[in-house]
Design an enzyme around this catalytic site. Structure first.
Site, PDB file in Angstrom:
ATOM      1  CG  ASP A   1      -2.060  -0.880   1.114  1.00 15.69           C
ATOM      2  OD1 ASP A   1      -2.155  -1.509   0.263  1.00 15.69           O
ATOM      3  OD2 ASP A   1      -2.668  -1.023   2.106  1.00 15.69           O
TER       4      ASP A   1
ATOM      5  CG  HIS B   1       1.929   0.036   4.495  1.00 20.15           C
ATOM      6  ND1 HIS B   1       1.681  -1.062   5.542  1.00 20.15           N
ATOM      7  CD2 HIS B   1       0.855   0.700   4.588  1.00 20.15           C
ATOM      8  CE1 HIS B   1       0.392  -1.080   5.823  1.00 20.15           C
ATOM      9  NE2 HIS B   1      -0.359  -0.004   5.106  1.00 20.15           N
TER      10      HIS B   1
END
Length: 204
Positions: free
Chosen positions: A33, A173
């Site tokens: 992400d 992430h």
């Protein structure tokens, strides 16, 4: 476990979202992400290449606009793109029409039918409208918490080992908050997954 894996309550709120895929098959779905950014994305791509792994990158539209070469490189290496809004905005803090407009703005850059809400939350109305618009909403089965300042890289790795199961959608992430931990935890996690017979798949 409340943080690393979603509760039944969350799954009940968004019942048609993807939380886990084909749980009877020995495969996992790696996701990243918040990128792309030059400080993290190239490293992540190189590690994935080293293990022959494909992943799905849920990108912030403004980051993709600023670094189009990284968006192109992710695609060129065979990974999938997902929408993570244009400005990484949380649905609860914005009216539905503003939230949807932000997603559409990101869509102009990303061109994908996959969507993951920042922070994993949105209103029921936003959820229903997005489904009606044909977006596939992808959540997670394991959050590594690589973004947390309270965790070490070994603890991030431990989260992968403890909570991963067949069909898990695993969330890392692609960000400044995570990259220092990922330099150790990501290759170690992929090595462990591979040694335990997991196949790496993208979300179709």
């Amino acid at each position: 476990m409340f943080i690393e894996q979603p509760t039944k309550f969350l799954r009940w709120i968004y019942p048609h979202a993807l939380w886990r895929i084909k749980p009877r098959e020995q495969a996992v779905y790696l996701t990243f992400d918040d990128g792309p950014i030059p400080e993290a994305t190239p490293f992540i791509l190189d590690v994935l290449d080293r293990f022959g792994a494909k992943a799905t990158f849920f990108m912030v539209g403004d980051n993709a606009r600023k670094y189009p070469h990284l968006l192109d490189e992710v695609r060129r290496r065979g990974h999938r793109i997902g929408n993570h809004t244009y400005n990484h905005i949380g649905g609860f803090r914005w009216k539905t029409w503003i939230y949807l407009a932000n997603i559409r703005k990101a869509e102009e850059v990303l061109k994908t039918d996959l969507f993951r809400p920042p922070h994993g939350w949105m209103t029921r109305m936003q959820y229903k409208v997005l489904r009606h618009c044909g977006l596939k909403i992808v959540m997670w089965d394991v959050v590594t918490r690589d973004y947390s300042t309270l965790l070490t890289s070994d603890e991030v790795l431990h989260n992968v080992k403890r909570y991963t199961r067949p069909g898990s959608i695993i969330t890392f992430h692609d960000s400044l908050k995570s990259i220092d931990k990922l330099k150790h935890a990501l290759p170690e996690a992929l090595q462990w997954l591979q040694e335990n017979g997991y196949e790496f798949r993208v979300i179709e």
